[in-house]
Structure formats: structure tokens, C-alpha cells
Design a protein around this motif. Structure first.
Motif: not given
Length: 372
Positions: A68-78
Motif C-alpha cells: 500500500s505504500a509508495e516505496l520506489r523512492f525510499v532512500q538508504p536509511g529512510e
């Protein structure tokens, strides 16, 4: 797995039948432990909970497509959070998400580990992803503090400290909050550090500890839902106000997305989360699943169930409960604990008009004449 070294701390007790079996429920005084935990001076042993890893170059786009979440742009450490829904929008699993640039770490409740790993492996198809249960290697340590205590030996991945920061403190991009007014979750700065299981004994011997009862009481006061307690086979995210931190309403298609959009834009969730302030005069705390009842025409009618009950160090006996949407905010409620009725005052979290009526302006019909 062997018994947690936190049981070696004086006074450690595991409450029989506790949701968090396998770790200490308290160390003799849950109220004092709560104050220490809330003040950032204690840690909680969460080593019974699951740690999964997803590796491979397709991991984030793949997880984005099935959750359900927008995960494509998760950055290292986020840090992030996501829900796995069935085709009808019911919550099947929930996971905290942390990426280190090479591995995505999923933090899940213990009963979800085996079925979720199996389900993810079935969903891989030809994508370049690998799923593993890393719970035997890593333990989770929870705490409420602005900074990670320097003495916790936090594990790292690709040079990134593996510390998950709960996103519940604010509405995430693309999310939505149904609760009105000031939200107690705004002060919820919960974090979880991954540590090697071989270092768990050092953490237990060098840090003041609080039991899971203390952590659960503070979670209830923050209106923070949890998969192991608030979710049943019928739960949709709207009922728990979980659009706040785990759902992106404008991302592409994923399992259950149609239900999420329809309920939010056109309908209402059939049930809603409330916090109950309980009468503590008889020193009886309801158990998970205890019926919530409302008085109608002189009779007590079942309208919901207790999901988590706790004794808060300031608020006293409180509980989260899921009740029918039709229950009026001023309804006289009680909780049936083995035939004993406990009076309960309702504090609304998800309003009865959550969904289509909330924040959706009514547009005039074409050709309609506006009257002065």
C-alpha cells in the motif's frame, strides 16, 4: 531460539498468554517502567518479533507493486511502513520498512513471519529479489528517544545503521488522517534498532529495561494500531486510521487498491477505532477480544471488541477498540469481561463520517440553479 537474556534481569516476568510471548512483560513495576521509557531512559526487548530481508535490484519496485505504500523512492536509511492487502482490501500483513541501499528490511509481528515469507516467495515470479527470515540473526530493541543511545550496538547494512523510525508521528506524503484535532501520535518518536542476537546480552546488562506492557500502554495512548492486536480478518486500513502512515492514495495499482480508493472517496469504513477510558474501580482490565456493548432500548447489545487494553501511568485504564460505525459518539458503552461489565467512555479516533463525507466537497449538479 534460546530464551531472551532480558529474562536474566531481576524481576523479569512474562504474563501468561501475553500477545508478546517470549519476552518480559514487565520487571515488577510497569508504571515506573512506562515513565522511564517515555523519558527515553529505558529500552524494550522485542526480540520475539520478526526481521525479514529482501535483496536484489528489483526489491523496492516489487514491494511497491504489491503493497500500500509508495516505496520506489525510499532512500538508504529512510524508514517507512506498508500494508499487504488481499484483493478485497483487508489487511493480511503489516511491516515496518527500512532500506540500506542494498537490502530492504521488513519488521513484522512474530505470527506473520512464516506465512509472509511463503507468500512473498510465491509473488516473486521472474523478478530479481530474494527473501529471507533474518530473525535468528537479528533482534529488535525498541525505545522512545530523539537519538539512538550510543551504547546500543546497532547493526549496519552497507554502512547504514539499521534503526527504524516509526512514521506514525505525522501524516506521510500521499496519506490521510481521519482523526480530528490534535493527534497524540505527534509526540510518538518510537524507534527500533536491529542488533545482532549475539549482542543481546550486552544490551540487557547495560540498559534500564521496560517490559512490553509499558510499551503497549504508551502505544494505546498514541492511538497507534498494531497488526497483532488491532487487525482481524475483516479489517481495512480506514477503520484504524492507518491511511495516516502506511497508505499512499495516489500511487499506482496494487492488491486491494480499489477498495482503499472506493471507501475513501465514495463510502465509509464499516467499523471505526476508538480509545476507551475504562472504569478502574474494580481493578479489572479487559482482555483482547472482550465484547464492547452499548445500551439500546434497555438492553446491552454487542457493538465491537477490545483490541488492546492497558494501564497508562497518567491516564489510568485505557483501551483501543474497534466498534461499529453506527455507534453514536455519546453512546453509553461498557466492556464485558467474563460477565463483569466495565464502564467505558468513548474517545473518537476515526469519526463516523470518515470516508466520502470527510474533506470531499459536494459539487453542484449540472444545470442546477443555486438559490439565494
Amino acid at each position: 531460539m534460546t530464551a531472551s537474556p532480558f529474562f536474566g534481569i531481576a524481576g523479569a516476568v512474562e504474563v501468561p498468554g501475553a500477545i508478546d510471548a517470549g519476552v518480559p512483560s514487565h520487571y515488577g513495576n510497569p508504571n515506573i517502567e512506562q515513565r522511564r521509557l517515555a523519558g527515553g531512559a529505558a529500552v524494550v526487548d522485542l526480540s520475539n518479533r520478526g526481521v525479514l530481508s529482501v535483496t536484489g535490484p528489483d526489491r523496492l519496485t516489487w514491494l511497491n507493486s504489491i503493497t500500500s505504500a509508495e516505496l520506489r523512492f525510499v532512500q538508504p536509511g529512510e524508514s517507512s511502513e506498508t500494508l499487504f492487502l488481499d484483493p478485497q482490501g483487508h489487511i493480511e500483513y503489516a511491516a515496518g520498512v527500512l532500506d540500506d541501499g542494498e537490502t530492504t528490511w521488513l519488521l513484522v509481528d512474530p505470527q506473520a513471519v512464516e506465512p509472509l515469507v511463503a507468500w512473498l516467495n510465491r509473488m516473486k515470479f521472474m523478478l530479481r529479489v530474494e527473501i529471507a527470515d533474518r530473525t535468528p540473526e537479528f533482534a529488535r530493541i525498541g525505545f522512545l528517544a530523539d537519538e539512538v543511545p550510543a551504547t546500543i550496538p546497532v547493526a549496519s547494512g552497507s554502512g547504514i545503521p539499521l534503526v527504524w523510525r516509526d512514521p506514525w508521528a505525522s501524516v506521510v506524503a500521499g496519506g490521510h488522517q481521519y482523526a480530528n484535532g490534535q493527534h497524540p501520535g505527534a509526540d510518538w518518536n518510537w524507534k527500533e534498532a536491529l542488533v545482532a542476537r549475539t549482542a543481546l546480552g550486552d544490551v540487557a546488562s547495560t540498559h534500564p529495561a521496560a517490559g512490553t506492557l509499558a510499551a503497549e500502554a504508551l502505544r494505546v495512548a498514541a492511538w497507534r494500531p498494531r497488526f497483532a492486536t488491532e487487525v482481524d480478518e475483516k479489517t481495512i486500513p480506514h477503520e484504524l486510521d492507518w491511511l495516516r502512515s502506511a497508505v499512499h492514495l495516489a500511487k499506482g495499482c496494487y492488491r486491494g487498491q480499489e477498495t482503499v480508493a472506493k471507501v475513501h472517496n465514495l463510502g465509509h469504513p464499516p467499523r471505526r477505532l476508538v480509545m476507551l477510558h475504562l472504569d478502574g474501580s474494580d481493578s479489572v482490565l479487559p482482555t483482547h477480544g472482550a465484547p464492547v456493548r452499548a445500551e439500546r432500548a434497555g438492553e446491552q447489545v454487542d457493538v465491537g471488541r477490545i483490541t488492546t487494553a492497558a494501564i497508562h501511568h497518567e491516564l489510568g485504564p485505557i483501551a483501543l477498540a474497534v466498534i461499529k460505525r453506527s455507534v453514536k459518539p455519546d453512546a453509553v458503552l461498557s466492556v464485558d469481561e467474563d460477565g463483569q461489565l466495565i464502564a467505558a467512555a468513548q474517545q473518537v479516533i476515526v469519526p463516523a463520517d470518515a470516508g466520502a463525507v470527510a474533506d470531499v466537497p459536494r459539487l453542484p449538479r449540472l444545470g442546477a440553479v443555486r438559490r439565494p
